[in-house]
Design an enzyme around this catalytic site. Structure first.
Site, PDB file in Angstrom:
ATOM      1  N   ILE A  31      97.124  77.819  66.008  1.00 40.86           N
ATOM      2  CA  ILE A  31      98.150  77.263  65.311  1.00 40.86           C
ATOM      3  C   ILE A  31      98.812  78.252  64.151  1.00 40.86           C
ATOM      4  CG2 ILE A  31      96.995  76.136  63.580  1.00 40.86           C
ATOM      5  CD1 ILE A  31      98.560  73.541  64.520  1.00 40.86           C
ATOM      6  N   ASN A  87      83.633  84.285  64.915  1.00 41.59           N
ATOM      7  CA  ASN A  87      83.022  84.196  63.762  1.00 41.59           C
ATOM      8  C   ASN A  87      81.824  83.125  63.662  1.00 41.59           C
ATOM      9  OD1 ASN A  87      85.317  85.669  62.379  1.00 41.59           O
ATOM     10  ND2 ASN A  87      86.575  84.004  62.590  1.00 41.59           N
ATOM     11  N   VAL A  96      85.897  76.139  61.985  1.00 44.55           N
ATOM     12  CA  VAL A  96      85.830  75.269  62.779  1.00 44.55           C
ATOM     13  C   VAL A  96      84.658  75.165  63.614  1.00 44.55           C
ATOM     14  CG1 VAL A  96      86.846  74.122  64.849  1.00 44.55           C
ATOM     15  CG2 VAL A  96      88.403  75.075  63.309  1.00 44.55           C
ATOM     16  N   HIS A 100      83.975  79.236  69.305  1.00 43.12           N
ATOM     17  CA  HIS A 100      85.240  79.629  69.773  1.00 43.12           C
ATOM     18  C   HIS A 100      85.482  81.296  69.687  1.00 43.12           C
ATOM     19  CE1 HIS A 100      85.920  78.666  65.549  1.00 43.12           C
ATOM     20  NE2 HIS A 100      86.845  79.850  65.594  1.00 43.12           N
ATOM     21  N   MET A 101      86.183  81.790  70.585  1.00 42.90           N
ATOM     22  CA  MET A 101      86.557  83.319  70.599  1.00 42.90           C
ATOM     23  C   MET A 101      88.010  83.538  70.290  1.00 42.90           C
ATOM     24  SD  MET A 101      86.263  85.898  73.656  1.00 42.90           S
ATOM     25  CE  MET A 101      84.474  86.038  73.736  1.00 42.90           C
ATOM     26  N   HIS A 102      88.339  84.306  69.361  1.00 46.78           N
ATOM     27  CA  HIS A 102      89.621  84.555  68.995  1.00 46.78           C
ATOM     28  C   HIS A 102      90.152  86.095  70.004  1.00 46.78           C
ATOM     29  CE1 HIS A 102      90.126  82.571  65.092  1.00 46.78           C
ATOM     30  NE2 HIS A 102      88.650  82.868  65.112  1.00 46.78           N
TER      31      HIS A 102
HETATM   32  P1  5GP Z   1      87.694  80.278  62.677  1.00 44.05           P
HETATM   33  O1  5GP Z   1      88.220  80.509  61.282  1.00 44.05           O
HETATM   34  O2  5GP Z   1      86.982  78.704  62.541  1.00 44.05           O
HETATM   35  O3  5GP Z   1      86.800  81.395  63.336  1.00 44.05           O
HETATM   36  O4  5GP Z   1      88.907  79.848  63.249  1.00 44.05           O
HETATM   37  C1  5GP Z   1      89.740  78.699  63.544  1.00 44.05           C
HETATM   38  C2  5GP Z   1      90.859  79.072  64.172  1.00 44.05           C
HETATM   39  O5  5GP Z   1      91.273  77.764  64.578  1.00 44.05           O
HETATM   40  C3  5GP Z   1      91.705  79.234  63.017  1.00 44.05           C
HETATM   41  O6  5GP Z   1      92.446  80.595  63.262  1.00 44.05           O
HETATM   42  C4  5GP Z   1      92.955  78.333  63.110  1.00 44.05           C
HETATM   43  O7  5GP Z   1      94.372  78.654  62.803  1.00 44.05           O
HETATM   44  C5  5GP Z   1      92.581  77.458  64.279  1.00 44.05           C
HETATM   45  N1  5GP Z   1      93.115  76.265  64.501  1.00 44.05           N
HETATM   46  C6  5GP Z   1      92.492  75.265  63.622  1.00 44.05           C
HETATM   47  N2  5GP Z   1      92.912  73.897  63.850  1.00 44.05           N
HETATM   48  C7  5GP Z   1      93.828  74.108  65.086  1.00 44.05           C
HETATM   49  C8  5GP Z   1      94.535  73.336  65.778  1.00 44.05           C
HETATM   50  O8  5GP Z   1      94.321  72.124  65.591  1.00 44.05           O
HETATM   51  N3  5GP Z   1      95.298  73.835  66.729  1.00 44.05           N
HETATM   52  C9  5GP Z   1      95.341  75.381  67.135  1.00 44.05           C
HETATM   53  N4  5GP Z   1      95.918  75.517  68.143  1.00 44.05           N
HETATM   54  N5  5GP Z   1      94.600  75.948  66.356  1.00 44.05           N
HETATM   55  C10 5GP Z   1      93.751  75.527  65.260  1.00 44.05           C
END
Ligand code: 5GP
Ligand code: ZN
Length: 114
Positions: A31, A87, A96, A100-102
């Site tokens: 997002i 992360n 979150v 998850h993988m980016h």
């Molecule tokens: P983290 O920092 O936990 O590795 O990454 C979480 C990622 O999830 C962030 O890049 C954030 O933009 C994305 N994200 C959080 N909430 C949502 C959502 O409701 N929808 C989508 N598509 N991405 C989300």
């Protein structure tokens, strides 16, 4: 898990821009993209962090990396190149707490990891 944002996406309670799905994983556009292509790949099962994948339970990681290959090809960044990032916990930048993988690509990424 009831209150988890990514579980809500899996259940269809929060919409997402779906990129790929199979019985184990779901991939959708981030997002707040940090690159022209920024996709999040998650297991459908709620696993809080990388540390919660048991040492023997490599299937879940194989599924994430398998999906990463498919996503990179679908998004057309496979040949130019891309980066995968997981992360873990606070100093790792995890916000979150659903594994998850980016997948990042579509431009030359900076050398530093953050
Ligand atoms: P983290 O920092 O936990 O590795 O990454 C979480 C990622 O999830 C962030 O890049 C954030 O933009 C994305 N994200 C959080 N909430 C949502 C959502 O409701 N929808 C989508 N598509 N991405 C989300
Ligand atoms: Zn979850």
């Amino acid at each position: 898990m009831e209150s988890c944002i990514f579980c809500k996406i899996v259940r269809g309670e929060i919409p997402c821009s779906k990129v790929y799905e199979d019985d184990r994983v779901l991939a959708f556009d981030d997002i707040h993209p940090m690159a022209p292509v920024h996709v999040i790949v998650i297991p459908k099962e709620h696993v809080p962090t990388l540390l919660d994948v048991d040492a023997g339970g490599t299937d879940i990681l194989a599924s994430l990396f398998g999906a990463a290959q498919i996503v990179a090809k679908k998004k057309g960044i496979d040949q130019a190149g891309f980066r995968t990032v997981i992360n873990c916990n606070e100093e790792g930048g995890q916000v979150v707490f659903h594994l998850h993988m980016h997948i990042l690509g579509g431009k030359r990424l900076a050398d530093e990891l953050g």
